[in-house]
Design a protein around this motif. Structure first.
Motif, short mmCIF file in Angstrom:
data_model
loop_
_atom_site.label_atom_id
_atom_site.label_comp_id
_atom_site.label_asym_id
_atom_site.label_seq_id
_atom_site.Cartn_x
_atom_site.Cartn_y
_atom_site.Cartn_z
N TRP A 72 -29.53 -13.87 -78.47
CA TRP A 72 -29.07 -12.31 -79.04
C TRP A 72 -30.09 -11.45 -78.73
O TRP A 72 -29.57 -10.35 -78.88
CB TRP A 72 -29.10 -12.90 -80.77
N ILE A 106 -23.77 -7.24 -85.35
CA ILE A 106 -23.11 -7.82 -84.03
C ILE A 106 -22.63 -6.99 -82.95
O ILE A 106 -22.66 -6.98 -81.91
CB ILE A 106 -21.96 -8.59 -84.81
N ALA A 109 -25.77 -5.66 -80.90
CA ALA A 109 -25.97 -6.83 -80.18
C ALA A 109 -25.41 -6.88 -78.88
O ALA A 109 -25.60 -7.14 -77.83
CB ALA A 109 -26.45 -7.99 -81.08
N HIS A 110 -24.06 -6.93 -79.27
CA HIS A 110 -22.98 -7.06 -78.15
C HIS A 110 -23.04 -6.02 -77.15
O HIS A 110 -22.90 -6.10 -76.04
CB HIS A 110 -21.72 -7.52 -78.83
N ILE A 116 -22.60 -11.95 -74.68
CA ILE A 116 -22.65 -12.86 -75.95
C ILE A 116 -21.26 -13.23 -76.14
O ILE A 116 -20.24 -12.56 -76.13
CB ILE A 116 -23.20 -12.02 -77.02
N SER A 120 -21.59 -18.26 -79.69
CA SER A 120 -23.06 -17.94 -80.18
C SER A 120 -23.08 -17.53 -81.82
O SER A 120 -24.20 -17.25 -82.04
CB SER A 120 -23.56 -16.74 -79.32
N LEU A 124 -26.24 -18.06 -85.09
CA LEU A 124 -26.92 -17.08 -85.77
C LEU A 124 -26.76 -17.08 -87.13
O LEU A 124 -27.73 -16.96 -88.08
CB LEU A 124 -26.43 -15.86 -85.17
#
Length: 279
Positions: A72, A106, A109-110, A116, A120, A124
């Motif tokens: 991540w 999310i 992060a993506h 990702i 995954s 997390l």
């Protein structure tokens, strides 16, 4: 004239055949798109089931924290958020008050790491829930250590058997107790004056018995009265222990079920974010 009519009929048939070919060709052009849409519908998984959510929680101890963080690539601020949510879940295992911020984390992060995948998400979630899971397990450990109801039930049975033997001994020496010349000493053989004294000791708790030799009538009286009081206490401990054990197990179950519901909500919202970003 006949040839003209025949020629006209052939032209009509040819026109009809051409239309059919055109329609088939058009259908062939459309088919890949439709198949692609159908494939997307087949590949798109439904929301997480209750059983799948429970499996997420059940396998929390197996989470590889280092590998998850490597996938991540979260910032320090994002890691701080995860720690905060982890603490919240310890206190309130069924809360979803952080769900909107979770979805935003999310998404960000993506955006930084487009590779990702949906697979995954589960590790997390397990990482966030690890502290709450360990807190739930404490109830099982505590209840097992502090509620040895079965041991106290065994003690009750043994104390009752000991009292039967002591009263039989009391009956055997009945004539001596009435004779003032015999005093308090027991004249019976040693093997008839040997009784057992039992108690619950140690951690984990267990029952232990040892032999005691009764030499005088007052010692026998003390043994009987002491065993009767001990039996009452053992009955109380068995009831208290059984209740504590059931209470601890029930609290653990409630916490794990609450975490399962939260895991489902976190997973479904995260999957929705990734799918929206992939369109």
């Amino acid at each position: 004239m006949i040839r003209t009519k025949a020629l006209a009929s052939c032209l009509v048939l040819l026109a009809g055949f051409t239309e059919v070919q055109t329609a088939v060709a058009q259908e062939r052009v459309k088919t890949p798109k439709q198949n692609s849409a159908n494939e997307k519908q087949v590949l798109a998984k439904p929301d997480l089931s209750v059983d799948e959510a429970r499996m997420i929680v059940k396998d929390i101890p197996s989470v590889d924290i280092r590998a998850t963080l490597g996938t991540w690539k979260l910032s320090e601020a994002e890691l701080g958020q995860l720690r905060q949510w982890s603490g919240i879940l310890v206190e309130k295992p069924g809360t979803t008050e952080f769900l909107a911020k979770w979805s935003e984390l999310i998404r960000q992060a993506h955006a930084r790491t487009p590779q990702i995948k949906e697979s995954s998400i589960t590790p997390l979630i397990r990482m966030v829930m690890l502290a709450a899971y360990e807190e739930a397990q404490k109830h099982q450990t505590t209840s097992a250590a502090s509620a040895p109801s079965e041991v106290y039930k065994q003690l009750q049975e043994q104390l009752r058997a000991n009292l039967v033997e002591a009263r039989q001994l009391q009956s055997l020496m009945g004539s001596e107790r009435k004779d003032p010349l015999s005093g308090s000493r027991l004249s019976l053989p040693a093997h008839q004056r040997t009784l057992r004294k039992c108690d619950v000791i140690g951690q984990p708790k267990r029952m232990e018995c040892k032999e005691v030799l009764v030499s005088a009538s007052y010692e026998l009286d003390d043994y009987i009265s002491g065993s009767e009081a001990q039996l009452v206490k053992a009955e109380e401990e068995a009831k208290r222990g059984g209740g504590a054990s059931e209470s601890g197990q029930e609290k653990r179950r409630q916490m794990l079920y609450a975490l399962s519901d939260v895991a489902k909500a976190m997973h479904d919202s995260a999957v929705a974010v990734l799918r929206k970003a992939g369109r």
